[in-house]
Design an enzyme around this catalytic site. Structure first.
Site, PDB file in Angstrom:
ATOM      1  N   CYS A  49       5.727   5.942 -10.055  1.00  0.00           N
ATOM      2  CA  CYS A  49       5.081   5.598  -8.771  1.00  0.00           C
ATOM      3  C   CYS A  49       5.329   4.139  -8.396  1.00  0.00           C
ATOM      4  O   CYS A  49       4.975   3.219  -9.131  1.00  0.00           O
ATOM      5  CB  CYS A  49       3.586   5.877  -8.891  1.00  0.00           C
ATOM      6  SG  CYS A  49       2.558   5.045  -7.671  1.00  0.00           S
ATOM      7  N   CYS A  52       2.182   2.058  -8.027  1.00  0.00           N
ATOM      8  CA  CYS A  52       1.629   1.747  -9.351  1.00  0.00           C
ATOM      9  C   CYS A  52       2.358   0.553  -9.966  1.00  0.00           C
ATOM     10  O   CYS A  52       1.733  -0.323 -10.577  1.00  0.00           O
ATOM     11  CB  CYS A  52       1.754   2.945 -10.270  1.00  0.00           C
ATOM     12  SG  CYS A  52       0.929   4.444  -9.672  1.00  0.00           S
ATOM     13  N   CYS A 170      -4.566  -8.726  11.683  1.00  0.00           N
ATOM     14  CA  CYS A 170      -3.524  -9.283  12.554  1.00  0.00           C
ATOM     15  C   CYS A 170      -2.481 -10.062  11.743  1.00  0.00           C
ATOM     16  O   CYS A 170      -2.806 -11.040  11.069  1.00  0.00           O
ATOM     17  CB  CYS A 170      -4.191 -10.189  13.599  1.00  0.00           C
ATOM     18  SG  CYS A 170      -3.091 -11.355  14.400  1.00  0.00           S
ATOM     19  N   CYS A 173      -2.079 -13.708  12.744  1.00  0.00           N
ATOM     20  CA  CYS A 173      -3.226 -14.490  12.252  1.00  0.00           C
ATOM     21  C   CYS A 173      -3.029 -14.865  10.777  1.00  0.00           C
ATOM     22  O   CYS A 173      -3.332 -15.984  10.363  1.00  0.00           O
ATOM     23  CB  CYS A 173      -4.522 -13.708  12.409  1.00  0.00           C
ATOM     24  SG  CYS A 173      -4.881 -13.189  14.107  1.00  0.00           S
TER      25      CYS A 173
END
Length: 378
Positions: A49, A52, A170, A173
């Site tokens: 994975c 993971c 955002c 941001c």
């Protein structure tokens, strides 16, 4: 005599290097650890994975952060696609990684928070009552506002306030945050020039965001002192641009990266007298000195320093300027003093330049003129 075994040494060294504080659990030892009086966080993972693998170094850091409290809290993992598959099925693991919190009795609760170290450590600390050994970051220099505190700060008649209206999700941001934080640190010594932020997407603050027409993020607005009209900030989102903007609006002299710029403490009228003093001799120099005293009265400590420099020049000659400039520059470069003291030294250094800048400019101009004349003659 004992013979040295290189393979054995290397294997021992490797074991030390890869030692982990994450406890490996499987069907053979899970019940002997979980639900036996200690709570814990368990990651159900699969070796293939990608998410993971991305989480693995952070999870190791999490285990390290609670390694001092292994008798009180467990940080563990289960290969739910391998030997631990029965455990994955028992606890209804359907995706990887899945994180579950187990209380001291073994009751499971899904973890649905962030997967960064701070979020994980905060969760474990809250649930277990155990503090991590992670050193907390320094408090932000940016003043964080909300609907309860906004008016008291942004609408204070005695302060100039720059506010970013942002949202946690955002991207722009997030990119702005470290730049804006540095600007806040640059202006930390200025009690009347405030660098602030508000989460405009939080439910508590949405009415406030609507009041100021915030329709996108980040929106940046400047609230000038004296109740003047609020201004939109439309400049570049760089530290230099913010610093220049605030210096102009607040009447400050902050420098990019912190400290004061080369204009701090300088007064044009006293600069002119400094040059007049240097050029004069005898009675004329005494007249310039008295003019400096008269002009400096009531203008603060920086103005008084002009007079002090004149007095030292009379006592020690003009060599004092160079000697004192080097001494102050050396102290300033070490930056081991408090910011207020460093500002004081920078102001003095700037004023000393007022006694040499015109002379250097004249010398540089003479060099330019000489070079131009020599070039013309070639």
């Amino acid at each position: 005599m004992m013979r040295f075994s290189l393979p054995l040494f290397l294997s021992s060294l490797l074991a030390v290097v890869v030692a982990s504080n994450v406890l490996d659990l499987g069907p053979d030892n899970f019940d002997a650890v979980i639900g036996k009086g200690k709570p814990g966080l368990v990651e159900f993972f699969a070796p293939w994975c990608g998410h993971c693998k991305n989480l693995a170094p952070t999870y190791e850091q999490l285990a390290d952060a609670f390694s001092h409290a292994k008798d009180k809290v467990v940080i563990a993992k289960v290969d739910a696609d391998g030997a631990g598959r029965p455990l994955g099925q028992k606890y209804e693991v359907s995706g990887y990684p899945t994180l579950k919190w187990f209380d001291e009795n073994g009751n499971a609760e899904a973890y649905e928070g962030g997967r960064d170290l701070d979020a994980l450590a905060t969760f474990v600390s809250k649930k277990s009552g155990v503090k991590s050994n992670i050193k907390p970051p320094p408090p932000p220099a940016t003043l964080i506002l909300d609907a309860h505190t906004f008016d008291d700060v942004a609408l204070d008649d005695t302060k100039d306030v720059l506010v970013t209206f942002t949202a946690p999700w955002c991207g722009h941001c997030k990119n702005l945050k470290p730049i804006y934080e540095q600007v806040a640190r640059d202006f930390e010594p200025e009690s009347n020039c405030i660098v602030a932020n508000i989460d405009a997407d939080a439910a508590l603050n949405k009415e406030l965001a609507g009041r100021y027409g915030v329709a996108s993020y980040p929106t940046i607005k400047f609230f000038p002192r004296g109740g003047k009209e609020v201004e939109d900030y439309e400049g570049a989102r760089t530290e230099e641009a913010f610093v220049n903007f605030l210096n102009e609006k607040c009447g400050t002299n902050r420098a990019v990266g912190g400290g004061l710029n080369d204009q701090a403490g300088r007064l044009a009228e006293l600069d002119a007298i400094a040059q007049k003093f240097l050029a004069a001799v005898g009675t004329a120099r005494d007249v310039a000195y008295k003019e400096g005293i008269a002009l400096s009265e009531g203008l603060g400590s920086a103005a008084q320093y002009y007079v002090r420099v004149m007095e030292r020049i009379v006592k020690d000659s003009e060599a004092y300027i160079d000697k004192e400039s080097k001494r102050l520059a050396s102290i300033l470069n070490k930056r081991t003093l408090a910011s207020a003291k460093l500002d004081e030294i920078k102001v003095k250094l700037n004023i000393l330049k007022a006694f040499v800048s015109q002379k250097l400019d004249d010398a540089e101009q003479e060099e330019v003129n000489a070079f131009g004349k020599a070039t013309a003659e070639l």
